[in-house]
Write an enzyme that holds these catalytic residues in place. Structure first.
Site, mmCIF file in Angstrom:
data_model
loop_
_atom_site.group_PDB
_atom_site.id
_atom_site.type_symbol
_atom_site.label_atom_id
_atom_site.label_comp_id
_atom_site.label_asym_id
_atom_site.label_seq_id
_atom_site.Cartn_x
_atom_site.Cartn_y
_atom_site.Cartn_z
ATOM 1 N N THR A 1 18.940 31.627 2.613
ATOM 2 C CA THR A 1 17.966 31.934 3.790
ATOM 3 C C THR A 1 17.494 30.645 4.327
ATOM 4 O O THR A 1 16.822 29.961 3.674
ATOM 5 C CB THR A 1 16.950 33.004 3.449
ATOM 6 O OG1 THR A 1 17.506 34.173 2.952
ATOM 7 C CG2 THR A 1 15.951 32.910 4.558
ATOM 8 N N LYS B 1 17.802 37.939 8.911
ATOM 9 C CA LYS B 1 17.449 37.616 7.780
ATOM 10 C C LYS B 1 15.985 37.469 7.595
ATOM 11 O O LYS B 1 15.107 38.081 6.766
ATOM 12 C CB LYS B 1 18.302 36.634 6.887
ATOM 13 C CG LYS B 1 17.800 36.536 5.542
ATOM 14 C CD LYS B 1 17.830 37.939 4.899
ATOM 15 C CE LYS B 1 17.066 37.731 3.377
ATOM 16 N NZ LYS B 1 17.782 36.987 2.373
ATOM 17 N N LYS C 1 8.241 30.645 1.891
ATOM 18 C CA LYS C 1 9.219 29.808 2.429
ATOM 19 C C LYS C 1 9.686 30.525 3.773
ATOM 20 O O LYS C 1 9.792 29.933 4.936
ATOM 21 C CB LYS C 1 10.371 29.205 1.669
ATOM 22 C CG LYS C 1 11.493 28.726 2.260
ATOM 23 C CD LYS C 1 12.525 28.560 1.463
ATOM 24 C CE LYS C 1 13.206 29.730 0.746
ATOM 25 N NZ LYS C 1 14.020 30.449 1.565
#
Length: 299
Positions: free
Chosen positions: A102, A177, A248
């Site tokens: 990701t 995503k 994150k």
């Protein structure tokens, strides 16, 4: 697999998700698989299953026709792509890099362009669902890149996932995503609020709460997985998908929103909760531990 398929596969990053993803390639592809991870424990398990260990990122890049990445985030992906002796230095023309990590959208788009200058292909192909799905080979994989590169990688991706979608051009997979993870965590926050309120009321059991929500319009993948496996028993282990990783990912979403001039109030709140969660010692715990913050309120 056909004669046009890659002769050798490479895999970088053998952590919680990567080790399971790579194992499918070792068992199903019929191709040599060369692996590297700084942690020798992950490498040893894959070698025992039939993979070949390399001593560096560069060795994998030089040996493989298709290189898969499964890394913690954008910083690590940039490092293996562009550091001296890394993929950009050592990969042969025609190599395809498939990033299952990701990452920020701009990193993914830049990787397509920079590797193309070296006559290499790139796909941003992050995965969704749980570690259990990675082990079972039932991941959802969203892919950005050219149709040609997607066609080359698709048979291999289907060894890891049951839902493999070519989402569009470079960066499309990375974008979806980030959207996926942001929606998941916002849903986890909503479920954590529901659990906290119901528990504080003393009127219903946790089991009844989840059964009723699951049978109604609040039912969702997050409720059945994150909710029943973690929020209901109030167990938030390490080694799954930690709060620090979710922080994150939601952070990447907010950075993109800022670039596009889009305000995301719910995502902003979710990120602030993740900041607090990490600051209070839960950075390595499953992100469902956000319920612990809400449970403290008013006590």
């Amino acid at each position: 697999m056909t004669g046009t398929d890659p002769a050798t596969l490479g895999f970088l990053g053998l952590g919680v998700m990567g080790s399971a993803e790579c194992l499918h390639l070792v068992r199903k592809s019929g191709r040599p698989v060369v692996v590297f991870d700084p942690n020798p424990d992950g490498t040893a398990a894959l070698v025992a299953a039939g993979a070949m260990a390399a001593g560096s990122v560069g060795e994998v890049a030089a040996a493989a026709d298709v290189v898969f990445l499964s890394l913690p985030g954008g910083r690590e992906v940039s490092s293996v792509l562009y550091d001296a002796g890394g993929i950009a230095d050592r990969a042969r023309p025609g190599t395809l890099v498939v990033d299952l990590s990701t990452t920020p959208v701009d990193l993914a788009r830049a990787a397509h362009e920079r590797l193309a200058l070296r006559q290499c292909g790139f796909l941003d192909a992050p995965v969704a669902r749980t570690r259990k799905a990675a082990v079972a080979g039932t991941l959802a994989i969203m892919v950005g890149g050219t149709a040609e590169n997607f066609a080359r990688a698709e048979p291999l991706l289907r060894m890891m996932g049951t839902d493999v979608t070519h989402c569009g051009a470079a960066g499309a997979g990375a974008l979806l995503k980030l959207v996926n993870n942001t929606v998941v965590f916002e849903t986890v926050v909503a479920l954590a609020e529901a659990v906290t309120l119901a528990r504080r009321s003393g009127l219903v059991s946790d089991q009844v709460l989840f059964d009723v929500l699951g049978a109604g319009s609040a039912g969702s993948f997050a409720l059945e997985n994150h909710g029943r496996s973690a929020l209901l028993p109030d167990v938030h282990p390490t080694g799954i998908f930690p709060a620090a990783y979710m922080r994150k990912d939601v952070g990447y979403t907010l950075e993109l929103a800022a670039e596009l001039g889009v305000e995301l109030p719910a995502a902003t709140l979710a990120h602030s909760l993740l900041d607090r969660l990490c600051d209070e010692g839960f950075a390595d715990n499953y992100h469902t531990a956000v319920v612990r913050l809400l449970d403290r309120t008013g006590n």
